[in-house]
Design an enzyme around this catalytic site. Structure first.
Site, short mmCIF file in Angstrom:
data_model
loop_
_atom_site.label_atom_id
_atom_site.label_comp_id
_atom_site.label_asym_id
_atom_site.label_seq_id
_atom_site.Cartn_x
_atom_site.Cartn_y
_atom_site.Cartn_z
N ASP A 98 37.28 35.04 41.29
CA ASP A 98 35.93 35.45 41.67
C ASP A 98 35.09 34.31 42.23
O ASP A 98 34.15 34.54 42.99
CB ASP A 98 35.22 36.06 40.46
CG ASP A 98 35.93 37.32 39.99
OD1 ASP A 98 35.98 38.28 40.76
OD2 ASP A 98 36.44 37.33 38.86
N THR A 137 44.65 32.49 43.15
CA THR A 137 44.85 33.81 42.54
C THR A 137 43.74 34.79 42.92
O THR A 137 43.50 35.75 42.21
CB THR A 137 44.92 33.70 41.00
OG1 THR A 137 43.69 33.13 40.50
CG2 THR A 137 46.09 32.85 40.56
N ALA A 138 43.09 34.55 44.07
CA ALA A 138 42.01 35.44 44.53
C ALA A 138 40.97 35.64 43.44
O ALA A 138 40.51 36.77 43.19
CB ALA A 138 42.58 36.77 44.99
N LYS A 162 34.03 44.76 52.94
CA LYS A 162 35.08 43.74 52.82
C LYS A 162 36.24 44.00 53.76
O LYS A 162 36.61 45.16 54.01
CB LYS A 162 35.62 43.70 51.38
CG LYS A 162 34.78 42.89 50.40
CD LYS A 162 35.53 42.76 49.08
CE LYS A 162 34.81 41.83 48.12
NZ LYS A 162 35.56 41.67 46.86
N CYS A 186 29.96 46.40 49.21
CA CYS A 186 31.30 45.79 49.14
C CYS A 186 32.34 46.58 49.91
O CYS A 186 33.48 46.12 50.05
CB CYS A 186 31.71 45.63 47.67
SG CYS A 186 30.85 44.26 46.86
N ASP A 198 29.80 37.07 40.30
CA ASP A 198 31.00 36.23 40.31
C ASP A 198 30.85 35.00 39.43
O ASP A 198 31.85 34.49 38.89
CB ASP A 198 31.33 35.82 41.74
CG ASP A 198 31.91 36.96 42.56
OD1 ASP A 198 32.40 37.93 41.95
OD2 ASP A 198 31.88 36.88 43.79
#
Length: 355
Positions: A58, A55-56, A26, A23, A98
């Site tokens: 998952d 809201t970003a 990113k 990650c 997620d």
């Protein structure tokens, strides 16, 4: 110290073929926000789309009927370890996380495979895919298809889909003033990965890294069944501070993290003090540090560890104080022995305070 095993001494280390890993690959949060703002990425927003990009969160959630909503997400990255089988396991575990973070139960996945076929033998690529298959088998779902391409860097991940009752969706934006925050997994995967890339990670710490990054976040749907659980997210590439800040912004409240209560993987504090931090940690802080208040007396490494990118990190849960014992007991039953209360949510501006 270990560099972790590779499939063959004649093949290159997987981590040597990529410019970043896990990650930590990113796009930095500040850059990502600029890209999304300038692209008009929202597009069509039908009423059935319960959760989109606003809201970003998952994963996306699309209501199918009165009792079912589809949870859809995708995640893929370059190698964080050199063992191809473990790389596949880590990437698949991270992608399924997620779905769990939205309160959903996975139902199937599609594989995303991009490999430098002229540099990696077929058995290495097959081991990566087998690792992902074994994780999906453990989650009780099939890999029902996918897509492959020849690529300059090795990339693996999944499109993951799940189901959730529309009333059980748990967003990252649902926290309430007075809630307590519970973190399920200790931090430090990015620090471990930085030490691993330089062949300075102890064997015991490598084993800790694999155990943490391949532990499925199965408590998600069980937590969503608890009325006192108001918000769930998973801590991944933007670090604890970044994902805590997303929770604060989504709820329009202040999030407080008590650093002394945050669990860390063994040896991580010492490794960070020796300079084993990722470039992604600095990019993360550059993207959101202006909205994070650092209290006096924090360790010198607190900023780097709070922004440390967590590959396949733990769930972060906002719950009512009278539900916290039930939440901790649930995590313990599911094998998350180091889950801990690390802070709370308060009325105030949408920001994060680390103290």
């Amino acid at each position: 110290m270990t560099a972790a095993p590779t499939a063959s001494t004649l093949t290159p280390r997987l981590t040597s073929l990529s410019h970043g890993g896990g990650c930590g690959c990113k796009i930095a949060p500040g850059v990502l926000a600029q890209i999304l703002q300038s692209s008009g990425a929202a597009g069509v927003m039908p009423p059935e789309l319960l959760v989109g990009i606003e809201t970003a969160d998952d994963a996306a959630v699309y209501q199918l009927n009165d009792s079912q909503a589809l949870v859809a997400t995708t995640d893929f990255f370059m190698p964080i370890v050199d063992d191809p089988y473990e790389f596949g396991r880590i990437a698949a575990t991270n992608a399924l996380s997620d779905v769990y973070a939205m309160g959903g139960r996975p139902i199937m996945a599609l594989a995303l495979v991009a490999m430098p076929v002229n540099q990696l033998p077929v058995d290495v690529i097959a081991a990566i895919i087998r690792g992902g298959q074994d994780v999906c088998r453990a989650a009780g779902i099939p890999i029902a298809g996918g897509h492959t391409i020849d690529s300059v860097e090795p990339i693996y991940g999944l499109v993951a889909m799940g189901l959730v009752h529309p009333d059980r969706v748990r967003r990252n934006a649902g926290a309430r003033a007075g809630d307590l925050l519970v973190l399920a997994k200790p931090l430090g995967v990015g620090v471990y990965s930085a030490a691993l890339k330089k062949e300075q990670l102890a064997d015991a710490h490598y084993r800790e890294m694999i155990a943490s990054t391949t532990q499925l976040n199965t408590p998600g749907p069980l937590l969503a069944d608890l009325p006192g659980v108001h918000a769930i997210t998973d801590v991944t590439g933007f670090g604890l501070a970044g994902h805590g800040l997303e929770m604060a912004r989504g709820a329009g409240l202040s999030v407080r993290i008590d650093w002394a209560r945050v669990p860390l993987l063994p040896g991580v504090a010492e490794l960070a003090a020796q300079g084993f931090v990722t470039g992604a940690s600095g990019r993360n802080w550059a993207g959101y540090g202006a909205d994070v208040a650092l209290g006096a007396g924090l360790p010198a490494t607190a900023q780097a560890l709070a922004s440390d990118p967590q590959t396949s990190g733990g769930l972060l849960v906002a719950c009512a104080p009278d539900s916290v014992d039930e939440v901790l007991a649930l995590f313990a039953r599911e094998g998350f022995a180091r889950a801990a209360v690390i802070g709370g949510v308060e009325a105030g501006p949408a920001r994060l305070e680390l103290r």
